[in-house]
Design an enzyme around this catalytic site. Structure first.
Site, PDB file in Angstrom:
ATOM      1  CD  GLU A 154     -29.997  14.913 -13.008  1.00 52.17           C
ATOM      2  OE1 GLU A 154     -30.679  15.854 -13.000  1.00 52.17           O
ATOM      3  OE2 GLU A 154     -30.045  13.919 -12.198  1.00 52.17           O
TER       4      GLU A 154
ATOM      5  CG  HIS B 225     -27.011  18.417 -11.156  1.00 51.97           C
ATOM      6  ND1 HIS B 225     -27.370  17.049 -11.974  1.00 51.97           N
ATOM      7  CD2 HIS B 225     -27.491  18.112 -10.029  1.00 51.97           C
ATOM      8  CE1 HIS B 225     -27.677  16.234 -11.154  1.00 51.97           C
ATOM      9  NE2 HIS B 225     -27.713  16.803  -9.704  1.00 51.97           N
TER      10      HIS B 225
ATOM     11  N   GLY C  40     -31.709  14.876  -4.227  1.00 51.05           N
ATOM     12  CA  GLY C  40     -32.495  14.798  -5.304  1.00 51.05           C
ATOM     13  C   GLY C  40     -33.919  14.086  -4.665  1.00 51.05           C
ATOM     14  N   GLY C  41     -33.998  12.931  -5.180  1.00 50.06           N
ATOM     15  CA  GLY C  41     -35.264  12.069  -5.047  1.00 50.06           C
ATOM     16  C   GLY C  41     -35.879  12.361  -3.605  1.00 50.06           C
TER      17      GLY C  41
ATOM     18  CB  SER D  91     -28.815   7.583  -3.550  1.00 49.06           C
ATOM     19  OG  SER D  91     -29.138   7.275  -4.858  1.00 49.06           O
TER      20      SER D  91
ATOM     21  CG  ASN E 133     -31.305  19.322  -7.935  1.00 52.31           C
ATOM     22  OD1 ASN E 133     -32.256  20.135  -8.795  1.00 52.31           O
ATOM     23  ND2 ASN E 133     -30.567  18.277  -8.729  1.00 52.31           N
ATOM     24  CD1 TRP E 134     -37.234  20.231  -4.668  1.00 48.18           C
ATOM     25  CD2 TRP E 134     -38.952  21.398  -5.542  1.00 48.18           C
ATOM     26  NE1 TRP E 134     -37.875  20.851  -3.175  1.00 48.18           N
ATOM     27  CE2 TRP E 134     -39.011  21.267  -3.980  1.00 48.18           C
ATOM     28  CE3 TRP E 134     -39.932  22.171  -5.995  1.00 48.18           C
ATOM     29  CZ2 TRP E 134     -40.119  22.140  -3.379  1.00 48.18           C
ATOM     30  CZ3 TRP E 134     -40.858  22.680  -5.338  1.00 48.18           C
ATOM     31  CH2 TRP E 134     -40.946  22.733  -4.025  1.00 48.18           C
ATOM     32  CE  LYS E 135     -32.196  14.976  -9.331  1.00 46.54           C
ATOM     33  NZ  LYS E 135     -31.331  13.774 -10.037  1.00 46.54           N
TER      34      LYS E 135
ATOM     35  N   GLY F  89     -29.519   9.424  -8.084  1.00 46.82           N
ATOM     36  CA  GLY F  89     -30.878   8.709  -8.511  1.00 46.82           C
ATOM     37  C   GLY F  89     -30.651   7.211  -9.012  1.00 46.82           C
TER      38      GLY F  89
ATOM     39  CD  GLU G 200     -24.924  16.292  -6.578  1.00 43.46           C
ATOM     40  OE1 GLU G 200     -25.805  16.061  -5.851  1.00 43.46           O
ATOM     41  OE2 GLU G 200     -25.233  16.382  -7.722  1.00 43.46           O
TER      42      GLU G 200
END
Ligand code: PEP
Length: 251
Positions: free
Chosen positions: A97, A95, A234-235, A213, A9-11, A173, A167
């Site tokens: 976010e 998601h 993500g990251g 994470s 997930n590149w966001k 994150g 999640e």
């Protein structure tokens, strides 16, 4: 047998130039992986570039949201047709976010999921509890509400095509990962709930990812859990070596 699925997930990261750079590093490393399904969920404006670059490889492209309507007066939204035309095969829906900052609800998650399925996009539907909810002992209650609301009206055959991403919001994150035991326990609960809603056969076929994470140092242990079928990353998906190490968690 459920085929593992690791999705990045590149966001809201990477312009077209950044996409070209990251994929030119990543594709030689994971482009021929067959034992795990590999997906990159990129910003809308990068989908066409990513689709062109991944053509002929085993890496698939996903989006990060989809409108619930076919078309019309929905300023700022993007339709399933548009995503498919650009080259998306998967789409992340709900998601945390989006739930936290953009007012996404179980009802809107449901409408977007129905629309994605109707148009042949494969949904990756996110669920998960906040820290306060976990500490308040209501994790299962929250997940139950999200699953019943998010998958309301969906047929068993459709459910089998959906990927669920568990999640825990407190692990996204933050560098805090759920322990493999915590993740397994909660994902087993989710599978049990899906069995109650859709039957055991369907629940056994649904792939459930862990997200929060997940990185090269914890991927192997998380993926060894019987109910964990993949990761939403993500990251660590923004660095080709890290994402590769997660994809190749078995070494
Ligand atoms: C995510 O964005 O879905 C996610 C799990 O992020 P991170 O891996 O950075 O925690």
């Amino acid at each position: 047998m459920r085929k593992p699925i690791i999705a990045g997930n590149w966001k809201m990261n990477n312009t077209v130039a950044g996409t070209k750079q990251l994929l030119s590093e990543l594709l030689p490393l994971v482009g021929d992986v067959t034992e795990t399904e590999v997906v990159v969920c990129v910003p809308f404006t990068d989908i066409a570039t990513a689709a062109a670059m991944t053509a002929g490889t085993n890496v698939k492209v996903g989006a990060q949201n989809v409108a619930w309507a076919d078309k019309g007066a929905f300023t700022g939204e993007i339709s399933a047709d548009m995503l498919k035309e650009a080259g998306a095969e998967y789409v992340i829906i709900g998601h945390s976010e989006r739930r936290q900052y953009f007012g996404e609800t179980d009802e809107s998650v449901n409408k977007r999921t129905v629309q994605a399925l109707k148009n042949g996009l494969k949904p990756i539907v996110c669920v998960g509890e906040t820290l306060a909810e976990r500490e308040g002992g209501i994790t299962e209650e929250v997940l139950c509400r999200q699953l019943e609301g998010g998958f309301s009206g969906i047929a068993s055959e459709q459910m089998a095509q959906i990927v669920v991403a568990y999640e825990p919001v407190w692990a996204i994150g933050t560098g805090k990962t759920a322990t493999s035991a915590q993740a397994e326990e909660t994902i087993a609960y989710i599978r049990g709930k899906l069995a109650a809603m859709f039957g055991k056969k369907t629940a056994d076929a649904v792939r459930i990812q862990y997200g929060g994470s997940m990185n090269p140092s914890n991927a192997k242990e998380l993926m060894a859990q019987p109910d964990i079928d993949g990761g939403l990353i993500g990251g660590a998906s923004l660095k080709a070596p890290d994402f590769t190490a997660v994809v190749k968690y078995n070494g």
